[in-house]
Design an enzyme around this catalytic site. Sequence first.
Site, PDB file in Angstrom:
ATOM      1  N   PHE A 184       1.590  -7.118  -1.617  1.00 21.70           N
ATOM      2  CA  PHE A 184       1.554  -6.544   0.001  1.00 21.70           C
ATOM      3  C   PHE A 184       0.995  -8.092   0.795  1.00 21.70           C
ATOM      4  O   PHE A 184       1.565  -8.493   1.588  1.00 21.70           O
ATOM      5  CB  PHE A 184       0.496  -5.468   0.383  1.00 21.70           C
ATOM      6  CG  PHE A 184       1.204  -4.287   0.360  1.00 21.70           C
ATOM      7  CD1 PHE A 184       1.688  -3.679  -0.827  1.00 21.70           C
ATOM      8  CD2 PHE A 184       1.166  -3.543   1.436  1.00 21.70           C
ATOM      9  CE1 PHE A 184       2.425  -2.473  -0.769  1.00 21.70           C
ATOM     10  CE2 PHE A 184       2.006  -2.292   1.632  1.00 21.70           C
ATOM     11  CZ  PHE A 184       2.478  -1.760   0.511  1.00 21.70           C
ATOM     12  N   THR A 217      -1.693 -10.371  -3.830  1.00 13.80           N
ATOM     13  CA  THR A 217      -1.105  -9.126  -4.509  1.00 13.80           C
ATOM     14  C   THR A 217       0.342  -9.251  -3.994  1.00 13.80           C
ATOM     15  O   THR A 217       0.795  -9.994  -2.733  1.00 13.80           O
ATOM     16  CB  THR A 217      -1.660  -7.733  -3.771  1.00 13.80           C
ATOM     17  OG1 THR A 217      -1.757  -7.897  -2.274  1.00 13.80           O
ATOM     18  CG2 THR A 217      -3.086  -7.849  -4.045  1.00 13.80           C
ATOM     19  N   ASP A 257      -7.136   9.421  -8.716  1.00 14.43           N
ATOM     20  CA  ASP A 257      -7.751   9.157  -7.596  1.00 14.43           C
ATOM     21  C   ASP A 257      -9.114   8.156  -7.969  1.00 14.43           C
ATOM     22  O   ASP A 257      -9.954   8.553  -8.420  1.00 14.43           O
ATOM     23  CB  ASP A 257      -8.359  10.316  -6.824  1.00 14.43           C
ATOM     24  CG  ASP A 257      -8.973  10.161  -5.542  1.00 14.43           C
ATOM     25  OD1 ASP A 257      -9.376   9.088  -5.081  1.00 14.43           O
ATOM     26  OD2 ASP A 257      -9.113  11.120  -4.713  1.00 14.43           O
ATOM     27  N   ASP A 305      -4.061   1.811   2.159  1.00 14.78           N
ATOM     28  CA  ASP A 305      -3.067   2.458   3.264  1.00 14.78           C
ATOM     29  C   ASP A 305      -3.804   2.826   4.405  1.00 14.78           C
ATOM     30  O   ASP A 305      -5.069   3.408   4.565  1.00 14.78           O
ATOM     31  CB  ASP A 305      -2.510   3.761   2.647  1.00 14.78           C
ATOM     32  CG  ASP A 305      -1.524   3.592   1.523  1.00 14.78           C
ATOM     33  OD1 ASP A 305      -0.696   2.811   1.513  1.00 14.78           O
ATOM     34  OD2 ASP A 305      -2.207   3.922   0.388  1.00 14.78           O
ATOM     35  N   GLU A 364      -4.819   3.258  -9.809  1.00 17.21           N
ATOM     36  CA  GLU A 364      -3.905   3.659  -8.889  1.00 17.21           C
ATOM     37  C   GLU A 364      -3.464   5.244  -9.048  1.00 17.21           C
ATOM     38  O   GLU A 364      -3.095   5.503  -9.812  1.00 17.21           O
ATOM     39  CB  GLU A 364      -2.628   2.642  -9.542  1.00 17.21           C
ATOM     40  CG  GLU A 364      -1.610   2.882  -8.951  1.00 17.21           C
ATOM     41  CD  GLU A 364      -1.381   2.960  -7.265  1.00 17.21           C
ATOM     42  OE1 GLU A 364      -1.800   1.911  -6.709  1.00 17.21           O
ATOM     43  OE2 GLU A 364      -0.799   3.990  -6.604  1.00 17.21           O
ATOM     44  N   LYS A 403      -1.445   7.946  11.361  1.00 21.16           N
ATOM     45  CA  LYS A 403      -1.175   9.139  11.904  1.00 21.16           C
ATOM     46  C   LYS A 403      -2.561   9.859  11.934  1.00 21.16           C
ATOM     47  O   LYS A 403      -3.458   9.964  10.590  1.00 21.16           O
ATOM     48  CB  LYS A 403      -0.131  10.135  11.370  1.00 21.16           C
ATOM     49  CG  LYS A 403       1.335   9.535  11.763  1.00 21.16           C
ATOM     50  CD  LYS A 403       1.972  10.627  11.062  1.00 21.16           C
ATOM     51  CE  LYS A 403       3.475   9.999  11.232  1.00 21.16           C
ATOM     52  NZ  LYS A 403       4.600  10.875  10.551  1.00 21.16           N
TER      53      LYS A 403
HETATM   54  C1  LIG Z   1      -0.542  -0.473   0.540  1.00 20.84           C
HETATM   55  S1  LIG Z   1      -0.553  -0.166  -1.029  1.00 20.84           S
HETATM   56  C2  LIG Z   1      -1.287  -1.762  -1.759  1.00 20.84           C
HETATM   57  C3  LIG Z   1      -1.230  -2.104  -3.105  1.00 20.84           C
HETATM   58  C4  LIG Z   1      -1.821  -3.319  -3.478  1.00 20.84           C
HETATM   59  N1  LIG Z   1      -3.184  -3.251  -3.490  1.00 20.84           N
HETATM   60  C5  LIG Z   1      -1.181  -4.515  -2.762  1.00 20.84           C
HETATM   61  O1  LIG Z   1      -1.935  -5.137  -2.081  1.00 20.84           O
HETATM   62  O2  LIG Z   1      -0.072  -4.895  -3.186  1.00 20.84           O
HETATM   63  C6  LIG Z   1      -2.106   0.877  -1.326  1.00 20.84           C
HETATM   64  C7  LIG Z   1      -2.194   1.575  -2.815  1.00 20.84           C
HETATM   65  O3  LIG Z   1      -3.100   2.124  -2.891  1.00 20.84           O
HETATM   66  C8  LIG Z   1      -2.989   3.320  -3.676  1.00 20.84           C
HETATM   67  N2  LIG Z   1      -3.935   4.299  -3.475  1.00 20.84           N
HETATM   68  C9  LIG Z   1      -4.068   4.883  -2.229  1.00 20.84           C
HETATM   69  N3  LIG Z   1      -5.116   5.823  -2.399  1.00 20.84           N
HETATM   70  C10 LIG Z   1      -5.538   5.694  -3.746  1.00 20.84           C
HETATM   71  C11 LIG Z   1      -6.669   6.441  -4.359  1.00 20.84           C
HETATM   72  N4  LIG Z   1      -7.313   7.187  -3.685  1.00 20.84           N
HETATM   73  N5  LIG Z   1      -7.038   6.122  -5.384  1.00 20.84           N
HETATM   74  C12 LIG Z   1      -6.099   4.995  -6.234  1.00 20.84           C
HETATM   75  N6  LIG Z   1      -5.007   4.385  -5.606  1.00 20.84           N
HETATM   76  C13 LIG Z   1      -5.009   4.752  -4.409  1.00 20.84           C
HETATM   77  C14 LIG Z   1      -1.476   3.581  -3.144  1.00 20.84           C
HETATM   78  O4  LIG Z   1      -0.872   4.327  -4.146  1.00 20.84           O
HETATM   79  C15 LIG Z   1      -0.902   2.200  -3.122  1.00 20.84           C
HETATM   80  O5  LIG Z   1      -0.440   1.707  -4.367  1.00 20.84           O
END
Ligand SMILES: C[S@@+](CC[C@H](N)C(=O)[O-])C[C@H]1O[C@@H](n2cnc3c(N)ncnc32)[C@H](O)[C@@H]1O
Length: 217
Positions: free
Chosen positions: A198, A196, A100, A123, A73, A127
């Site tokens: 979300f 999850t 990352d 995500d 994360e 945009k």
């Molecule tokens: C929309 S949230 C979904 C969280 C979780 N998977 C859920 O379904 O509840 C996307 C998550 O991915 C993380 N994230 C985005 N880019 C990432 C990356 N390059 N490496 C690790 N985590 C990342 C964000 O910080 C966020 O917590």
Amino acid sequence: MRKTKRLPREALSPFLLDIPGEWTMAGRPLDPIPWTAIFEQERPVEVEVGFGKGLFLTNSGVARPDTNFFGIEIVRKYQLYATERIALRNLPNVRTCCADAKRILREVVVPESVAVVHVFFPDPWWKTKHKKRLLFTREFADMVLRVLKMGGVLHFVTDVQDYFEMVTELLAGIPAFALLDPPAENNPEHDMDYLTNFERKFRREGRPIHRSRYRKV
Ligand SMILES: C[S@@+](CC[C@H](N)C(=O)[O-])C[C@H]1O[C@@H](n2cnc3c(N)ncnc32)[C@H](O)[C@@H]1O
């Protein structure tokens, strides 16, 4: 999100993998870390990319003690929030890191060592100027292939139809990914019985959820 942590940092540390200099040494390659150095016992490993508040890691860690779960994360406060849940349950088969995911999959995870990679609700970055932040690119698909064992599975779930179509098209063009039957939606028995956080939010709102699974062949 709850701000006060109930557990001190020392109580979380057994469940955290510190990535040396993740921020200060950005750019310098990291060394691969074998799973035997991360988990106490050898078991098949499943990796979750972007675990957010960690519902999947926590529920799966409890329900499937025969599997090791490794979460990546990028946001520290989510990592700590989720890891507190994991520490409170004292799960020996769950570990998290804050980094990352692309860097971890490319440099830290040993090639062909993972049974399943889960990507849940990445995500969408609507945009145009943010599109370069999109997680699921050809480069990411190649990183997943690199870490999966032969026969290993990629599990992808999103509420965003465009994102789902983009990933479906991308993976259809990579012969090493064979499309499997999609996983079924469960009937939640209680408030935390969702894949999850979300998923819980979107299913309550009645939004359609798109799911797919691919085997590395
Ligand atoms: C929309 S949230 C979904 C969280 C979780 N998977 C859920 O379904 O509840 C996307 C998550 O991915 C993380 N994230 C985005 N880019 C990432 C990356 N390059 N490496 C690790 N985590 C990342 C964000 O910080 C966020 O917590």
